[in-house]
Write an enzyme that holds these catalytic residues in place. Sequence first.
Site, PDB file in Angstrom:
ATOM      1  N   GLN A 156      71.904  28.798   1.479  1.00 36.59           N
ATOM      2  CA  GLN A 156      73.250  29.313   1.217  1.00 36.59           C
ATOM      3  C   GLN A 156      73.912  28.358   0.234  1.00 36.59           C
ATOM      4  OE1 GLN A 156      75.154  31.969   1.750  1.00 36.59           O
ATOM      5  NE2 GLN A 156      76.834  30.922   0.713  1.00 36.59           N
ATOM      6  N   GLN A 158      76.901  29.019  -1.897  1.00 35.51           N
ATOM      7  CA  GLN A 158      78.347  29.020  -2.056  1.00 35.51           C
ATOM      8  C   GLN A 158      78.994  28.257  -0.907  1.00 35.51           C
ATOM      9  OE1 GLN A 158      80.201  32.948  -2.019  1.00 35.51           O
ATOM     10  NE2 GLN A 158      81.808  32.301  -3.368  1.00 35.51           N
ATOM     11  N   PRO A 283      74.899  32.543   8.177  1.00 39.86           N
ATOM     12  CA  PRO A 283      76.315  32.282   8.483  1.00 39.86           C
ATOM     13  C   PRO A 283      77.316  33.277   7.917  1.00 39.86           C
ATOM     14  CG  PRO A 283      75.538  30.782   6.777  1.00 39.86           C
ATOM     15  CD  PRO A 283      74.335  31.535   7.260  1.00 39.86           C
ATOM     16  N   GLY A 285      78.355  37.497   6.594  1.00 38.06           N
ATOM     17  CA  GLY A 285      78.008  38.899   6.677  1.00 38.06           C
ATOM     18  C   GLY A 285      77.036  39.205   5.556  1.00 38.06           C
ATOM     19  N   GLY A 286      77.437  38.795   4.378  1.00 39.55           N
ATOM     20  CA  GLY A 286      76.589  38.998   3.215  1.00 39.55           C
ATOM     21  C   GLY A 286      76.865  37.946   2.172  1.00 39.55           C
ATOM     22  N   MET A 287      75.901  37.750   1.299  1.00 42.75           N
ATOM     23  CA  MET A 287      76.070  36.819   0.182  1.00 42.75           C
ATOM     24  C   MET A 287      75.459  37.473  -1.045  1.00 42.75           C
ATOM     25  SD  MET A 287      77.176  33.943  -0.965  1.00 42.75           S
ATOM     26  CE  MET A 287      77.070  33.686  -2.721  1.00 42.75           C
ATOM     27  N   GLU A 288      76.272  37.517  -2.106  1.00 42.41           N
ATOM     28  CA  GLU A 288      75.968  38.339  -3.279  1.00 42.41           C
ATOM     29  C   GLU A 288      74.975  37.693  -4.245  1.00 42.41           C
ATOM     30  OE1 GLU A 288      78.802  36.772  -2.471  1.00 42.41           O
ATOM     31  OE2 GLU A 288      79.892  36.053  -4.234  1.00 42.41           O
ATOM     32  N   HIS A 312      80.449  45.827  -0.708  1.00 37.91           N
ATOM     33  CA  HIS A 312      81.139  44.583  -1.068  1.00 37.91           C
ATOM     34  C   HIS A 312      80.232  43.669  -1.900  1.00 37.91           C
ATOM     35  CE1 HIS A 312      84.008  41.203  -0.376  1.00 37.91           C
ATOM     36  NE2 HIS A 312      82.885  40.488  -0.476  1.00 37.91           N
ATOM     37  N   GLU A 313      79.050  43.416  -1.386  1.00 33.56           N
ATOM     38  CA  GLU A 313      78.150  42.492  -2.102  1.00 33.56           C
ATOM     39  C   GLU A 313      77.717  43.092  -3.447  1.00 33.56           C
ATOM     40  OE1 GLU A 313      78.482  39.749  -0.865  1.00 33.56           O
ATOM     41  OE2 GLU A 313      79.012  40.294   1.177  1.00 33.56           O
ATOM     42  N   HIS A 316      80.298  42.519  -6.110  1.00 34.03           N
ATOM     43  CA  HIS A 316      80.242  41.169  -6.703  1.00 34.03           C
ATOM     44  C   HIS A 316      79.334  41.116  -7.937  1.00 34.03           C
ATOM     45  CE1 HIS A 316      82.587  38.503  -4.208  1.00 34.03           C
ATOM     46  NE2 HIS A 316      81.977  38.846  -3.080  1.00 34.03           N
ATOM     47  N   GLU A 335      86.909  37.292  -4.773  1.00 34.14           N
ATOM     48  CA  GLU A 335      86.926  38.099  -3.540  1.00 34.14           C
ATOM     49  C   GLU A 335      87.961  39.220  -3.537  1.00 34.14           C
ATOM     50  OE1 GLU A 335      84.524  38.094  -1.558  1.00 34.14           O
ATOM     51  OE2 GLU A 335      83.563  36.190  -2.076  1.00 34.14           O
ATOM     52  N   ASP A 392      85.556  25.309   1.126  1.00 31.02           N
ATOM     53  CA  ASP A 392      85.446  26.214   2.262  1.00 31.02           C
ATOM     54  C   ASP A 392      86.790  26.441   2.955  1.00 31.02           C
ATOM     55  OD1 ASP A 392      82.920  27.215   2.492  1.00 31.02           O
ATOM     56  OD2 ASP A 392      82.679  26.484   4.551  1.00 31.02           O
ATOM     57  N   TYR A 400      90.799  37.476   0.094  1.00 33.78           N
ATOM     58  CA  TYR A 400      90.244  38.826   0.232  1.00 33.78           C
ATOM     59  C   TYR A 400      91.359  39.868   0.327  1.00 33.78           C
ATOM     60  CZ  TYR A 400      85.713  36.693   1.440  1.00 33.78           C
ATOM     61  OH  TYR A 400      84.547  35.986   1.408  1.00 33.78           O
ATOM     62  N   ARG A 573      76.928  34.244  12.527  1.00 31.34           N
ATOM     63  CA  ARG A 573      77.846  34.705  11.489  1.00 31.34           C
ATOM     64  C   ARG A 573      79.222  34.071  11.734  1.00 31.34           C
ATOM     65  NH1 ARG A 573      79.197  41.096  10.237  1.00 31.34           N
ATOM     66  NH2 ARG A 573      80.494  40.719   8.401  1.00 31.34           N
TER      67      ARG A 573
HETATM   68  N1  BES Z   1      80.713  35.499  -1.186  1.00 31.89           N
HETATM   69  C1  BES Z   1      81.082  35.842   0.131  1.00 31.89           C
HETATM   70  C2  BES Z   1      80.561  34.896   1.173  1.00 31.89           C
HETATM   71  C3  BES Z   1      81.040  33.473   1.011  1.00 31.89           C
HETATM   72  C4  BES Z   1      82.360  33.198   0.754  1.00 31.89           C
HETATM   73  C5  BES Z   1      80.157  32.443   1.144  1.00 31.89           C
HETATM   74  C6  BES Z   1      82.762  31.881   0.610  1.00 31.89           C
HETATM   75  C7  BES Z   1      80.561  31.137   0.997  1.00 31.89           C
HETATM   76  C8  BES Z   1      81.859  30.852   0.728  1.00 31.89           C
HETATM   77  C9  BES Z   1      80.618  37.259   0.486  1.00 31.89           C
HETATM   78  O1  BES Z   1      80.684  38.151  -0.562  1.00 31.89           O
HETATM   79  C10 BES Z   1      81.555  37.791   1.523  1.00 31.89           C
HETATM   80  O2  BES Z   1      82.704  37.922   1.238  1.00 31.89           O
HETATM   81  N2  BES Z   1      81.043  38.084   2.715  1.00 31.89           N
HETATM   82  C11 BES Z   1      81.817  38.638   3.800  1.00 31.89           C
HETATM   83  C12 BES Z   1      81.601  40.101   3.898  1.00 31.89           C
HETATM   84  C13 BES Z   1      82.637  40.983   3.434  1.00 31.89           C
HETATM   85  C14 BES Z   1      82.352  42.428   3.670  1.00 31.89           C
HETATM   86  C15 BES Z   1      84.061  40.625   3.498  1.00 31.89           C
HETATM   87  C16 BES Z   1      81.305  38.035   5.103  1.00 31.89           C
HETATM   88  O3  BES Z   1      80.400  37.213   5.070  1.00 31.89           O
HETATM   89  O4  BES Z   1      81.815  38.391   6.134  1.00 31.89           O
HETATM   90 ZN    ZN Z   2      82.675  38.582  -1.085  1.00 34.34          ZN
END
Ligand code: BES
Ligand code: ZN
Length: 620
Positions: A156, A158, A283, A285-288, A312-313, A316, A335, A392, A400, A573
């Site tokens: 991971q 980001q 950790p 939901g998703g990572m793009e 969402h992903e 991105h 975001e 972070d 968001y 998560r």
């Molecule tokens: N890029 C983010 C995950 C992220 C943010 C990783 C900041 C590290 C630091 C990813 O696109 C994201 O926003 N994931 C969300 C899902 C979403 C549908 C809002 C998540 O992980 O919940």
């Molecule tokens: Zn995102």
Amino acid sequence: MNILKKTAFLLFTLCVVSCTTTKKEMNKSNSYANDTHSYAKPNEAVAKHLLLDVEVDFDKEVIKGTAAYSIESTNASEIVFDAKNLKIHQTTVDGKEVAFSLGTNDPILGQSLTIPITKNAKKVAISYETTDKTEALQFLNPQQTADKAFPFLLTQGQAILTRTWIPIQDSPQVRLTYTAKVKVPKELMAIMSAENPKVKSENGQYSFEMRQPISPYLIALAVGDLVYKEISPRTGVYAEKSMIDKVHYEFADMEKMVNAAENLYGTYVWDQFDVVVLPPSFPFGGMENPRLTFATPTVVAGDRSLTSLIAHELAHSWSGNLVTNATWNDFWLNEGFTVYFEMRIMEALYGKEYANMLASIGRQDLAEQLESFHDKPEATHLKLDLKGKNPDDGMNSIAYDKGYLFLRTLEETVGRYKMDTFLKGYFNKHAFSTMTTEKFIKYLNTELLEKNKVSFNINDWVYNAGVPANAAKIVSDKFQKVEEAIENWKKGTLSDHELCAKDWNIQQKIHFIRNIPATISIEKFTTLDNACQFSSATNSYIAMVWFEQAINHNYHANNVDVHIENFLMTVGRRWYVSTLYRAFKRADKLEEAKRIYEKARPNYHSVTVNTIDDMLGVSY
Ligand code: BES
Ligand code: ZN
């Protein structure tokens, strides 16, 4: 010409030549913004291409090898990289060994890695290995996977974790292309945010190429006993064998999503859009990660109810991967735009009402986040100041959901047609570059607002706390039905059984559970659970919001405590688990939280561990 004239002429010519070069160089050297989360000085010397050659050692749980860079410099005498908790063995410049130096170790940023270079240096190579403190990596044992047969590795990157597994100029503005050679045990498949294999290799050796320049936080690797199943020629899924068919069913609409996205904001430029479903400790939901989104198995619900995560992903691929936040202070540009785009994709596929339900959930999240920051108003600005902090810390629902609300309000102000023309132009004009908040505002002013003679309180949205008075109102008919039902249920004119029998979709159920009044009696809470069986819900989102309410209401029937503990033991998560630990803490059950956390912590990735350690005030 007399001597004086001659000298003047000479000086003039010199100035024309040197002054223009200085100007050119200055333009070039000013092209990277100041990023307080990276030691790199890309204006002086910058890496343009990475050639990664590494081996993954599952026994020792390390990655070791070489990161070689093609570089460009403007007369610099050194090039600076970021490195955190890495063992650096040797550095070479154009094949010759040189002495490197490592700066002091900052707990958030790690160390600078400085390598002396000469004017015409072209290639810098760093041989290194990771350590047991490497935060990006999570090595999982077979028990932590779906098939329980082989170990797994995921990364991971980001926000600033790529430097913990690759020494790199780890600022989102330093875009680079990469090729990689990765050696893994031959039973396993390796995949990256690049052009990927669809079947296992014979010998565990894999080669990758990412031809488009991407930010370092988007370099990613997963290694496991994976298989691939195509959805369309350019979309498909990777998962462990026991999951692949379920995953394939769940995400069957991926091609339609890419199509809808392209119709909105232009061509998908990354060729392939695949998703890998990881073990549940992932950790996020998703990572793009470009070409290969990483996803949690908690969205594989069996009924396609949580697929907005894929939208969402995918979004991105434009907002974030194509036009990238220049620094982590501009995270909302990644975001907020992505949530807006996500809603538009969901609307295109499933209609306005569905998108409005999702938006309403986000609106409630935003209200709760604003409430939690009531004594820290600056944390609710879109543009943040994270200097000296872990980026972070800025990654909460303000970026968001306030980001989304801003764009939705803008859309309602200028109209959809103008909004879409503007956004399409924005992505097109700034493709493969980075964006600061200030540059965006300027672009917005000239390209949308002034052109259309519209006034809009953009500074208020970006630089002030809370939500401006002109914010769009989000209304969902389906949620209004839920709110009416809650009223009737509270009054007793709607029974538990009538309530459970309602033909509600997952989002409506989520909305219902989240809005169960704090004041209802434990008896009513119990009869509700007996009727609806929320405590044993299989949909992870439903389970999570129900468990939160169970903790809030001090509810213990129907084995809910066991379900909560199991959930926290398997799911890593961060958003889910932090919601539950926070609920324990608020309900004065810190001891219970700590008891479970101590057991569950080894299953979590470092980003989840950092958040929960802080929240519960523990360290091990
Ligand atoms: N890029 C983010 C995950 C992220 C943010 C990783 C900041 C590290 C630091 C990813 O696109 C994201 O926003 N994931 C969300 C899902 C979403 C549908 C809002 C998540 O992980 O919940
Ligand atoms: Zn995102």
